[in-house]
Design a protein around this motif. Structure first.
Motif, mmCIF file in Angstrom:
data_model
loop_
_atom_site.group_PDB
_atom_site.id
_atom_site.type_symbol
_atom_site.label_atom_id
_atom_site.label_comp_id
_atom_site.label_asym_id
_atom_site.label_seq_id
_atom_site.Cartn_x
_atom_site.Cartn_y
_atom_site.Cartn_z
ATOM 1 N N MET A 135 -12.251 77.790 28.779
ATOM 2 C CA MET A 135 -13.476 78.441 29.717
ATOM 3 C C MET A 135 -13.142 77.883 30.952
ATOM 4 S SD MET A 135 -16.689 77.791 27.232
ATOM 5 C CE MET A 135 -17.768 78.456 28.431
ATOM 6 N N ILE A 136 -12.767 76.514 31.188
ATOM 7 C CA ILE A 136 -12.507 75.948 32.437
ATOM 8 C C ILE A 136 -11.438 76.706 33.098
ATOM 9 C CG2 ILE A 136 -11.670 73.787 33.635
ATOM 10 C CD1 ILE A 136 -13.267 72.367 31.699
ATOM 11 N N ASP A 137 -10.279 76.994 32.535
ATOM 12 C CA ASP A 137 -9.048 77.400 32.727
ATOM 13 C C ASP A 137 -9.423 79.066 33.372
ATOM 14 O OD1 ASP A 137 -5.953 77.661 33.271
ATOM 15 O OD2 ASP A 137 -6.464 79.413 31.847
ATOM 16 N N ALA A 138 -10.403 79.612 32.691
ATOM 17 C CA ALA A 138 -10.544 81.144 33.091
ATOM 18 C C ALA A 138 -11.512 81.157 34.155
ATOM 19 C CB ALA A 138 -11.309 81.726 31.770
ATOM 20 N N CYS A 139 -12.212 80.183 34.519
ATOM 21 C CA CYS A 139 -13.113 80.189 35.761
ATOM 22 C C CYS A 139 -12.140 79.797 36.748
ATOM 23 C CB CYS A 139 -14.098 78.942 35.457
ATOM 24 S SG CYS A 139 -15.367 79.507 34.491
ATOM 25 N N ARG A 140 -10.948 78.687 36.631
ATOM 26 C CA ARG A 140 -10.174 78.466 37.524
ATOM 27 C C ARG A 140 -9.339 79.640 38.138
ATOM 28 N NH1 ARG A 140 -5.005 76.592 37.624
ATOM 29 N NH2 ARG A 140 -4.946 76.702 35.352
ATOM 30 N N ARG A 141 -9.030 80.240 37.203
ATOM 31 C CA ARG A 141 -7.989 81.647 37.707
ATOM 32 C C ARG A 141 -9.009 82.548 37.993
ATOM 33 N NH1 ARG A 141 -3.084 80.507 35.464
ATOM 34 N NH2 ARG A 141 -3.145 79.121 34.249
ATOM 35 N N ALA A 142 -10.346 82.643 38.152
ATOM 36 C CA ALA A 142 -10.975 83.738 38.659
ATOM 37 C C ALA A 142 -11.590 83.145 39.984
ATOM 38 C CB ALA A 142 -12.331 84.085 37.615
ATOM 39 N N SER A 143 -11.060 82.241 40.674
ATOM 40 C CA SER A 143 -11.314 81.762 41.661
ATOM 41 C C SER A 143 -12.768 81.132 41.949
ATOM 42 C CB SER A 143 -11.043 82.915 42.956
ATOM 43 O OG SER A 143 -9.649 83.240 42.844
ATOM 44 N N ALA A 144 -13.199 80.726 41.168
ATOM 45 C CA ALA A 144 -14.371 79.735 41.062
ATOM 46 C C ALA A 144 -14.430 78.606 42.028
ATOM 47 C CB ALA A 144 -14.997 79.219 39.977
ATOM 48 N N ARG A 145 -15.404 78.606 42.971
ATOM 49 C CA ARG A 145 -15.496 77.655 44.224
ATOM 50 C C ARG A 145 -15.216 76.144 43.407
ATOM 51 N NH1 ARG A 145 -19.697 76.729 48.891
ATOM 52 N NH2 ARG A 145 -21.061 76.001 46.995
ATOM 53 N N THR A 146 -16.353 75.677 42.441
ATOM 54 C CA THR A 146 -16.321 74.599 41.827
ATOM 55 C C THR A 146 -16.596 74.887 40.360
ATOM 56 O OG1 THR A 146 -18.646 74.085 42.353
ATOM 57 C CG2 THR A 146 -17.117 73.331 43.963
ATOM 58 N N ILE A 147 -16.026 73.989 39.615
ATOM 59 C CA ILE A 147 -16.246 74.096 38.152
ATOM 60 C C ILE A 147 -16.601 72.852 37.546
ATOM 61 C CG2 ILE A 147 -15.333 74.633 35.846
ATOM 62 C CD1 ILE A 147 -13.024 76.014 37.273
ATOM 63 N N THR A 148 -18.005 72.996 37.080
ATOM 64 C CA THR A 148 -18.598 71.638 36.337
ATOM 65 C C THR A 148 -18.846 71.830 35.012
ATOM 66 O OG1 THR A 148 -19.902 71.413 38.435
ATOM 67 C CG2 THR A 148 -20.796 70.252 36.304
ATOM 68 N N ALA A 149 -18.348 70.938 33.981
ATOM 69 C CA ALA A 149 -18.483 71.053 32.533
ATOM 70 C C ALA A 149 -19.590 70.396 32.116
ATOM 71 C CB ALA A 149 -16.793 70.547 31.969
ATOM 72 N N VAL A 150 -20.554 71.006 31.785
ATOM 73 C CA VAL A 150 -21.836 70.333 31.388
ATOM 74 C C VAL A 150 -21.443 70.045 29.919
ATOM 75 C CG1 VAL A 150 -24.116 70.482 31.014
ATOM 76 C CG2 VAL A 150 -22.945 71.554 33.031
ATOM 77 N N ILE A 151 -21.478 68.861 29.515
ATOM 78 C CA ILE A 151 -20.974 68.236 28.150
ATOM 79 C C ILE A 151 -22.005 67.322 27.670
ATOM 80 C CG2 ILE A 151 -19.239 67.541 26.576
ATOM 81 C CD1 ILE A 151 -17.301 67.605 29.015
ATOM 82 N N PRO A 152 -23.238 68.188 27.158
ATOM 83 C CA PRO A 152 -24.396 67.275 26.674
ATOM 84 C C PRO A 152 -23.931 66.027 25.581
ATOM 85 C CG PRO A 152 -24.904 69.684 26.550
ATOM 86 C CD PRO A 152 -23.525 69.675 26.768
ATOM 87 N N TYR A 153 -23.059 66.385 24.576
ATOM 88 C CA TYR A 153 -22.465 65.314 23.913
ATOM 89 C C TYR A 153 -20.952 65.566 23.990
ATOM 90 C CZ TYR A 153 -20.833 63.093 19.736
ATOM 91 O OH TYR A 153 -20.138 62.554 18.977
ATOM 92 N N PHE A 154 -20.468 64.124 24.452
ATOM 93 C CA PHE A 154 -19.117 64.176 24.535
ATOM 94 C C PHE A 154 -18.344 63.669 23.546
ATOM 95 C CE2 PHE A 154 -15.431 61.502 26.518
ATOM 96 C CZ PHE A 154 -14.721 62.442 27.137
ATOM 97 N N GLY A 155 -17.623 64.381 22.792
ATOM 98 C CA GLY A 155 -17.067 64.042 21.389
ATOM 99 C C GLY A 155 -15.776 63.113 21.948
ATOM 100 N N TYR A 156 -15.143 62.396 20.926
ATOM 101 C CA TYR A 156 -14.184 61.442 20.978
ATOM 102 C C TYR A 156 -14.466 60.284 21.800
ATOM 103 C CZ TYR A 156 -10.978 64.635 18.813
ATOM 104 O OH TYR A 156 -10.515 65.469 18.028
ATOM 105 N N ALA A 157 -15.729 60.012 22.301
ATOM 106 C CA ALA A 157 -16.378 58.883 23.195
ATOM 107 C C ALA A 157 -16.262 57.617 22.541
ATOM 108 C CB ALA A 157 -17.707 59.128 23.788
ATOM 109 N N ARG A 158 -16.210 57.510 21.206
ATOM 110 C CA ARG A 158 -16.190 56.281 20.412
ATOM 111 C C ARG A 158 -14.925 55.693 20.551
ATOM 112 N NH1 ARG A 158 -19.430 58.437 15.316
ATOM 113 N NH2 ARG A 158 -18.270 60.169 15.795
ATOM 114 N N ALA A 159 -14.112 56.372 20.787
ATOM 115 C CA ALA A 159 -12.515 55.923 20.924
ATOM 116 C C ALA A 159 -12.159 55.362 22.265
ATOM 117 C CB ALA A 159 -11.535 56.850 20.304
#
Length: 396
Positions: free
Chosen positions: A155-179
């Motif tokens: 999804m981030i890559d699609a937005c970047r290639r569509a010329s979005a000005r800024t891309i914010t990843a809203v990750i309510p739960y960040f997996g792999y954070a325990r490692a």
């Protein structure tokens, strides 16, 4: 090609779907209409006058800001304000939360086509223009963690290639954070790896809720806004009208003391207790002793997540043996891996209070479970990020 069903957090073959607007639409329906380029202004400049010798004479334009002053159109600088439109898109991990966030801000979810090929490859196509827009992608990396993480990256890559000005990843739960560190030899620090993946995919900012450890923010080479779910839990606990004299906040382990202390301070400086435990392995814990007094008091166990519920149920069992009158469990992320439901519904807890950063499946509900929404909290943070406002003031 098989497609992804949006009613389930997992990626599985089926018909392809479009997410956004008023709900979920099948891909066979007409695609969304193009967004008009409302940010462009057509400027009418008078044509130059030609004399007999074919030389050009530029007409004078009146400057409305200064009466009586005339300037040529070469001297008059025409400044167009940048397009500051906002777009909110949702992955398949937690569509109801994304819809609540968009509703709070007063927007419809952006239309996006997410499907899965027969071999499991994820395909993403935006169904509306995001050129020059501030794009916010709501996608927790909960179970199935690998599929949801990969979906976020695409999804981030699609937005970047569509010329979005800024891309914010809203990750309510960040997996792999325990490692987040090496506790033994030859271990991976997967939290840093995932942070690098999100950054390299093209995200400009990350917005996450209650990271497992504060140092995880330093793993990102981009801006990180850390949102706390405590205000939502505090409002609910305040509605219980428990006297501060009868309340004690308990940390289920030594690592969560800072989190428990912060909650105790906001609950009229309630006393603090700590459960000392020794972990024998992943998802296996053994309670050793209790530091503090809980006899005759309402104990509030505070943690960032409940996975298999081994730590928190062992702590609750110890608190009851030490004379606690009631035990409440509070956490932000309801991971609920088996056998969590059996442990939590066994009668040790008065209530188990969680938030909807991770969607709770219907078969995981039990009588003591209370699910609170963090949509307004996330939406207000998104609104302030978009408007360059202060985020920290929300929690003061």
């Amino acid at each position: 090609m098989a497609a992804m069903a949006l009613s389930s957090p997992s990626v599985r073959p089926g018909a392809s779907f479009l997410v956004g607007g008023s709900g979920i639409h099948t891909a066979s329906r007409t695609l969304a209409s193009r967004v008009p380029l409302s940010g462009f202004v057509k400027s009418e400049v008078p044509k130059p006058l030609r004399f007999f010798n074919e030389s050009l004479c530029t007409p004078a334009l009146k400057d409305p800001a200064v009466p009586g002053l005339s300037v040529t159109h070469q001297e008059k600088e025409i400044v167009q304000k940048p397009d500051t439109r906002m777009r909110i898109f949702s992955g398949t991990a937690n569509l109801p939360l994304a819809q609540e966030v968009a509703s709070y801000i007063g927007l419809n979810l952006g239309k996006i086509n997410i499907k899965c090929f027969a071999d499991g490859e994820i395909y993403v196509q935006l169904q509306e223009s995001v050129r020059g827009c501030d794009v916010f992608l709501v996608q927790p990396t909960c179970a199935p963690a690998n599929e949801n993480l990969m979906e976020l990256l695409v999804m981030i890559d699609a937005c970047r290639r569509a010329s979005a000005r800024t891309i914010t990843a809203v990750i309510p739960y960040f997996g792999y954070a325990r490692a987040d560190r090496k506790t033994q030899g030859r271990e991976s620090i997967a939290a840093k790896l995932v942070a690098n993946l999100i950054t390299e995919a093209g995200a400009d900012r990350v917005l996450s809720c209650d990271l497992h450890s504060g140092q995880a923010m330093g793993y990102f080479d981009i801006f990180v806004d850390h949102v706390f779910g405590q205000p939502v839990i505090l409002d609910y606990l305040a509605s219980k009208k428990i006297s501060p004299k009868d309340l004690v906040v308990v940390s289920p382990d030594v690592g969560g003391v800072a989190r428990a202390r912060g909650l105790a301070k906001k609950l009229s400086d309630a006393p603090l207790a700590i459960v000392d435990k020794r972990r024998q392995g992943h998802n296996i814990s053994e309670v050793m002793n209790l530091i503090g007094d809980v006899k005759g008091k309402v104990a509030v166990l505070v943690d960032d997540m409940i996975d298999t519920a081994g730590t928190i149920t062992n702590a609750a069992d110890l608190l009851q043996k030490e004379g606690a009158s009631a035990v409440y469990a509070c956490c932000t992320h309801a991971v609920f891996s088996p056998p969590a439901i059996e442990r939590l519904s066994g009668g040790l807890f008065q209530e188990v209070i969680v938030t909807n950063t991770i969607p709770v499946a219907e078969h995981n509900y039990f009588p003591q479970l209370v699910v609170l929404s963090v949509a307004n909290l996330l939406a207000e943070t998104i609104r302030r990020v978009h408007g360059d406002g202060s985020v920290s003031s929300i929690f003061q």
